[in-house]
Design a protein around this motif. Structure first.
Motif, PDB file in Angstrom:
ATOM      1  N   TRP A  55      12.797 -28.475 -38.107  1.00  0.00           N
ATOM      2  CA  TRP A  55      12.955 -28.166 -36.679  1.00  0.00           C
ATOM      3  C   TRP A  55      14.419 -28.315 -36.312  1.00  0.00           C
ATOM      4  O   TRP A  55      15.018 -29.369 -36.523  1.00  0.00           O
ATOM      5  N   LYS A  56      15.010 -27.236 -35.788  1.00  0.00           N
ATOM      6  CA  LYS A  56      16.419 -27.305 -35.399  1.00  0.00           C
ATOM      7  C   LYS A  56      16.553 -27.114 -33.891  1.00  0.00           C
ATOM      8  O   LYS A  56      15.790 -26.363 -33.269  1.00  0.00           O
ATOM      9  N   PRO A  57      17.519 -27.790 -33.290  1.00  0.00           N
ATOM     10  CA  PRO A  57      17.690 -27.699 -31.844  1.00  0.00           C
ATOM     11  C   PRO A  57      18.402 -26.415 -31.441  1.00  0.00           C
ATOM     12  O   PRO A  57      19.330 -25.963 -32.109  1.00  0.00           O
ATOM     13  N   THR A  58      17.936 -25.820 -30.352  1.00  0.00           N
ATOM     14  CA  THR A  58      18.605 -24.635 -29.809  1.00  0.00           C
ATOM     15  C   THR A  58      19.196 -24.906 -28.430  1.00  0.00           C
ATOM     16  O   THR A  58      19.982 -24.116 -27.928  1.00  0.00           O
ATOM     17  N   ALA A  59      18.803 -26.027 -27.825  1.00  0.00           N
ATOM     18  CA  ALA A  59      19.347 -26.421 -26.520  1.00  0.00           C
ATOM     19  C   ALA A  59      19.047 -27.907 -26.320  1.00  0.00           C
ATOM     20  O   ALA A  59      18.144 -28.459 -26.952  1.00  0.00           O
ATOM     21  N   PHE A  60      19.834 -28.544 -25.441  1.00  0.00           N
ATOM     22  CA  PHE A  60      19.663 -29.970 -25.163  1.00  0.00           C
ATOM     23  C   PHE A  60      19.645 -30.203 -23.649  1.00  0.00           C
ATOM     24  O   PHE A  60      20.197 -29.413 -22.880  1.00  0.00           O
ATOM     25  N   THR A  61      19.040 -31.320 -23.273  1.00  0.00           N
ATOM     26  CA  THR A  61      19.229 -31.792 -21.909  1.00  0.00           C
ATOM     27  C   THR A  61      20.648 -32.352 -21.803  1.00  0.00           C
ATOM     28  O   THR A  61      21.316 -32.576 -22.818  1.00  0.00           O
ATOM     29  N   LYS A  62      21.118 -32.585 -20.574  1.00  0.00           N
ATOM     30  CA  LYS A  62      22.496 -33.032 -20.382  1.00  0.00           C
ATOM     31  C   LYS A  62      22.785 -34.336 -21.116  1.00  0.00           C
ATOM     32  O   LYS A  62      23.872 -34.535 -21.657  1.00  0.00           O
ATOM     33  N   ASP A  63      21.807 -35.244 -21.152  1.00  0.00           N
ATOM     34  CA  ASP A  63      22.034 -36.525 -21.825  1.00  0.00           C
ATOM     35  C   ASP A  63      21.648 -36.487 -23.304  1.00  0.00           C
ATOM     36  O   ASP A  63      21.698 -37.508 -23.986  1.00  0.00           O
ATOM     37  N   ARG A  64      21.256 -35.311 -23.798  1.00  0.00           N
ATOM     38  CA  ARG A  64      20.892 -35.092 -25.196  1.00  0.00           C
ATOM     39  C   ARG A  64      19.736 -35.982 -25.657  1.00  0.00           C
ATOM     40  O   ARG A  64      19.609 -36.330 -26.832  1.00  0.00           O
ATOM     41  N   SER A  65      18.893 -36.352 -24.694  1.00  0.00           N
ATOM     42  CA  SER A  65      17.726 -37.162 -25.054  1.00  0.00           C
ATOM     43  C   SER A  65      16.538 -36.288 -25.443  1.00  0.00           C
ATOM     44  O   SER A  65      15.585 -36.768 -26.066  1.00  0.00           O
ATOM     45  N   ARG A  66      16.595 -35.008 -25.071  1.00  0.00           N
ATOM     46  CA  ARG A  66      15.539 -34.059 -25.426  1.00  0.00           C
ATOM     47  C   ARG A  66      16.186 -32.766 -25.923  1.00  0.00           C
ATOM     48  O   ARG A  66      17.296 -32.418 -25.519  1.00  0.00           O
ATOM     49  N   ALA A  67      15.456 -32.101 -26.828  1.00  0.00           N
ATOM     50  CA  ALA A  67      15.986 -30.865 -27.402  1.00  0.00           C
ATOM     51  C   ALA A  67      14.894 -29.807 -27.442  1.00  0.00           C
ATOM     52  O   ALA A  67      13.701 -30.121 -27.586  1.00  0.00           O
ATOM     53  N   LEU A  68      15.320 -28.564 -27.307  1.00  0.00           N
ATOM     54  CA  LEU A  68      14.410 -27.438 -27.464  1.00  0.00           C
ATOM     55  C   LEU A  68      14.447 -27.046 -28.943  1.00  0.00           C
ATOM     56  O   LEU A  68      15.485 -26.637 -29.465  1.00  0.00           O
ATOM     57  N   LEU A  69      13.318 -27.205 -29.625  1.00  0.00           N
ATOM     58  CA  LEU A  69      13.283 -27.084 -31.084  1.00  0.00           C
ATOM     59  C   LEU A  69      12.690 -25.761 -31.543  1.00  0.00           C
ATOM     60  O   LEU A  69      11.750 -25.234 -30.944  1.00  0.00           O
TER      61      LEU A  69
END
Length: 202
Positions: free
Chosen positions: A21-35
């Motif tokens: 699973w690779k991230p394509t986007a993050f929340t501002k605090d990088r605590s969540r990612a769109l995988l």
């Protein structure tokens, strides 16, 4: 053997432990990612080797003048050829350094293989928001694949763990013969527990 004879085996889902699973986007605090789900080039090569070990070949041609390392890949499976472009991603290294040309070749192989159905089902998986461990650069917890995106043998309880162990044994088979027999006995018992014999006479 023709391509049509092996199409279903090429298209079959990969074992869950081979899906990354690779991230394509993050929340501002990088605590969540769109995988986004993917398999690496080695898994694609292993699939081609398993289905038609002597019936495939792959060639690349470096594309000059691109803003990042880029190649044209040409994958031939059982006499049928598919082509696609692979990119090495953003990087500061030259074509001869930093591994970026290798990444471009891997990308091209995967893109060509998708045209044969290898891993194509992964494009049908929805992108998933998940907790992200930014220190380790990986999901805090691996997303669960839906039933349809897993091979049949992994839909039984414990199936995925057994397959993962068998894959590991391919590279770490014990040298000692008695230990090999012991491993075989355990695997046989585990496989029988997944599919208990039915219709056995009482």
């Amino acid at each position: 053997m023709k391509l049509s004879d092996v199409q279903r085996r090429l298209q079959a889902p990969f074992s869950a432990h081979l899906v990354g699973w690779k991230p394509t986007a993050f929340t501002k605090d990088r605590s969540r990612a769109l995988l986004l789900a993917y398999v690496d080039a080695r898994a694609v090569q292993d699939r081609l080797d398993a289905v038609c070990p002597d019936g495939w070949s792959f060639e690349i041609e470096v594309i000059a003048g691109a803003s990042m390392p880029t190649v044209k890949g040409r994958l031939t499976v059982l006499g049928v050829t598919r082509e696609d472009i692979g990119e090495g991603g953003e990087g500061t290294g030259s074509l001869n350094g930093g591994g970026t040309l290798k990444a471009a070749a891997s990308d091209a192989l995967k893109r060509c293989a998708v045209q044969f159905g290898v891993g194509r089902y992964l494009y049908d998986l929805p992108k998933t928001w998940a907790e992200w461990n930014d220190a380790k650069r990986e999901p805090a917890q691996t997303p669960e694949l839906p039933e349809w995106a897993r091979p049949d043998f992994e839909r039984s309880p414990g199936g995925a763990h057994i397959v993962q162990a068998m894959d590991q044994l391919r590279y770490e088979i014990p040298v000692d013969l008695d230990l090999q027999r012991e491993v075989y006995r355990h695997l046989k018992a585990a496989l029988q527990s997944l599919e208990p014999e039915s219709g056995r006479a009482a």
